[in-house]
Design a protein around this motif. Structure first.
Motif, PDB file in Angstrom:
ATOM      1  N   GLY A  96       0.783  -1.228   0.000  1.00  0.00           N
ATOM      2  CA  GLY A  96       0.000   0.000   0.000  1.00  0.00           C
ATOM      3  C   GLY A  96       0.815   1.278   0.000  1.00  0.00           C
ATOM      4  O   GLY A  96       0.235   2.365   0.021  1.00  0.00           O
ATOM      5  N   GLU A  97       2.140   1.178  -0.052  1.00  0.00           N
ATOM      6  CA  GLU A  97       2.985   2.372   0.050  1.00  0.00           C
ATOM      7  C   GLU A  97       3.644   2.687  -1.287  1.00  0.00           C
ATOM      8  O   GLU A  97       4.511   1.947  -1.753  1.00  0.00           O
ATOM      9  N   THR A  98       3.235   3.789  -1.892  1.00  0.00           N
ATOM     10  CA  THR A  98       3.891   4.284  -3.098  1.00  0.00           C
ATOM     11  C   THR A  98       5.095   5.121  -2.684  1.00  0.00           C
ATOM     12  O   THR A  98       4.982   6.003  -1.829  1.00  0.00           O
ATOM     13  N   VAL A  99       6.240   4.834  -3.280  1.00  0.00           N
ATOM     14  CA  VAL A  99       7.448   5.618  -3.018  1.00  0.00           C
ATOM     15  C   VAL A  99       7.560   6.687  -4.096  1.00  0.00           C
ATOM     16  O   VAL A  99       7.427   6.391  -5.288  1.00  0.00           O
ATOM     17  N   TYR A 100       7.798   7.923  -3.686  1.00  0.00           N
ATOM     18  CA  TYR A 100       7.945   9.024  -4.626  1.00  0.00           C
ATOM     19  C   TYR A 100       9.417   9.409  -4.712  1.00  0.00           C
ATOM     20  O   TYR A 100      10.001   9.895  -3.744  1.00  0.00           O
ATOM     21  N   ALA A 101      10.009   9.186  -5.885  1.00  0.00           N
ATOM     22  CA  ALA A 101      11.413   9.505  -6.109  1.00  0.00           C
ATOM     23  C   ALA A 101      11.545  10.883  -6.742  1.00  0.00           C
ATOM     24  O   ALA A 101      10.643  11.336  -7.455  1.00  0.00           O
ATOM     25  N   PRO A 102      12.670  11.554  -6.522  1.00  0.00           N
ATOM     26  CA  PRO A 102      12.881  12.850  -7.173  1.00  0.00           C
ATOM     27  C   PRO A 102      13.241  12.682  -8.640  1.00  0.00           C
ATOM     28  O   PRO A 102      13.821  11.676  -9.045  1.00  0.00           O
ATOM     29  N   SER A 103      12.910  13.678  -9.437  1.00  0.00           N
ATOM     30  CA  SER A 103      13.318  13.746 -10.832  1.00  0.00           C
ATOM     31  C   SER A 103      14.316  14.892 -10.985  1.00  0.00           C
ATOM     32  O   SER A 103      14.803  15.441  -9.993  1.00  0.00           O
ATOM     33  N   PHE A 104      14.636  15.232 -12.225  1.00  0.00           N
ATOM     34  CA  PHE A 104      15.531  16.356 -12.491  1.00  0.00           C
ATOM     35  C   PHE A 104      14.927  17.175 -13.603  1.00  0.00           C
ATOM     36  O   PHE A 104      14.631  16.652 -14.688  1.00  0.00           O
ATOM     37  N   GLU A 105      14.707  18.452 -13.342  1.00  0.00           N
ATOM     38  CA  GLU A 105      14.073  19.360 -14.290  1.00  0.00           C
ATOM     39  C   GLU A 105      15.154  20.093 -15.078  1.00  0.00           C
ATOM     40  O   GLU A 105      15.836  20.959 -14.535  1.00  0.00           O
ATOM     41  N   ARG A 106      15.323  19.729 -16.344  1.00  0.00           N
ATOM     42  CA  ARG A 106      16.431  20.295 -17.114  1.00  0.00           C
ATOM     43  C   ARG A 106      16.228  21.774 -17.433  1.00  0.00           C
ATOM     44  O   ARG A 106      17.209  22.506 -17.584  1.00  0.00           O
ATOM     45  N   GLU A 107      14.991  22.228 -17.542  1.00  0.00           N
ATOM     46  CA  GLU A 107      14.784  23.651 -17.804  1.00  0.00           C
ATOM     47  C   GLU A 107      15.251  24.496 -16.626  1.00  0.00           C
ATOM     48  O   GLU A 107      15.721  25.620 -16.795  1.00  0.00           O
TER      49      GLU A 107
END
Length: 218
Positions: A96-107
């Motif tokens: 039941g646990e969704t893990v939220y990972a960081p992304s990288f915003e190139r702009e």
């Protein structure tokens, strides 16, 4: 992209009922890691989720504080321990646990928290970055042991450099600024990452289309 079906089949072979596996895709800057990783995840449909090492770039304000802003992208401009902690959490999913990972915003050229969801029932995480096979601390102890298999993406260096220049131009640098940054910073990072090829489980040569298992010991 050629040979995605072959690579997707190799990724499927990692799947183990009742557990989660982590596949790493490594290579120098501009090699095509992100494109390949996204293609494999797309080919696997709901069986895979994508996580980026680049989400663990230190923010520009911290790089300035540390005096490292002029070499952003070097191994010590990432939170390698934080990346390892995320991989460890991903290897042990909780019901039941969704893990939220960081992304990288190139702009913005900045990490973006909570951008990549990994649902608990996804059996494979695909993660990509320059330094997954770096034989230096903390990468060698905090990251590599958490990857079940790592592929190295290889491409002609001239093609790779021109891709990087075009990318930097696309996100705001002049061509002269972009080329100077690539030749000074990105290429230094490429040389730093290069020995990892010999430690990969598989080398994916995007020029020839060959997918070659490594002779290196596991």
């Amino acid at each position: 992209m050629r040979h995605v079906d072959e690579l997707a089949d190799r990724a499927r072979a990692l799947l183990t009922p009742g557990s989660r596996r982590v596949l790493g895709i490594a290579g120098p800057p501009g090699a095509g890691k992100s494109t390949l990783a996204a293609a494999v995840v797309d080919a696997l449909g709901g069986q895979a989720a994508l996580v980026l090492m680049d989400g663990f770039h230190l923010a520009d304000a911290e790089l300035r504080r540390l005096g490292r802003a002029d070499r952003k992208g070097a191994p010590d401009t990432f939170d390698a321990y934080g990346y390892g902690a995320l991989l460890a959490r991903l290897r042990a999913p909780r019901h039941g646990e969704t893990v939220y990972a960081p992304s990288f915003e190139r702009e913005l050229e900045q990490p973006l928290a909570g951008a990549l969801p990994v649902p608990p029932d996804v059996p494979l995480v695909v993660t990509e970055g320059n330094y997954l096979l770096l034989d230096e601390e903390p990468w060698s102890s905090a990251v590599r042991p958490l990857l079940d298999e790592v592929w190295w993406v290889a491409v002609d260096d001239t093609v790779r450099v021109e891709r990087l220049v075009a990318r930097h131009v696309r996100f705001g640098r002049t061509e002269a600024e972009a080329r100077a940054w690539v030749l000074r910073s990105d290429e230094a990072n490429a040389r730093r990452a290069a020995p990892g090829r010999d430690r990969a489980d598989v080398v994916v040569d995007l020029d020839s289309g060959r997918v070659t298992p490594s002779a290196a010991p596991a």
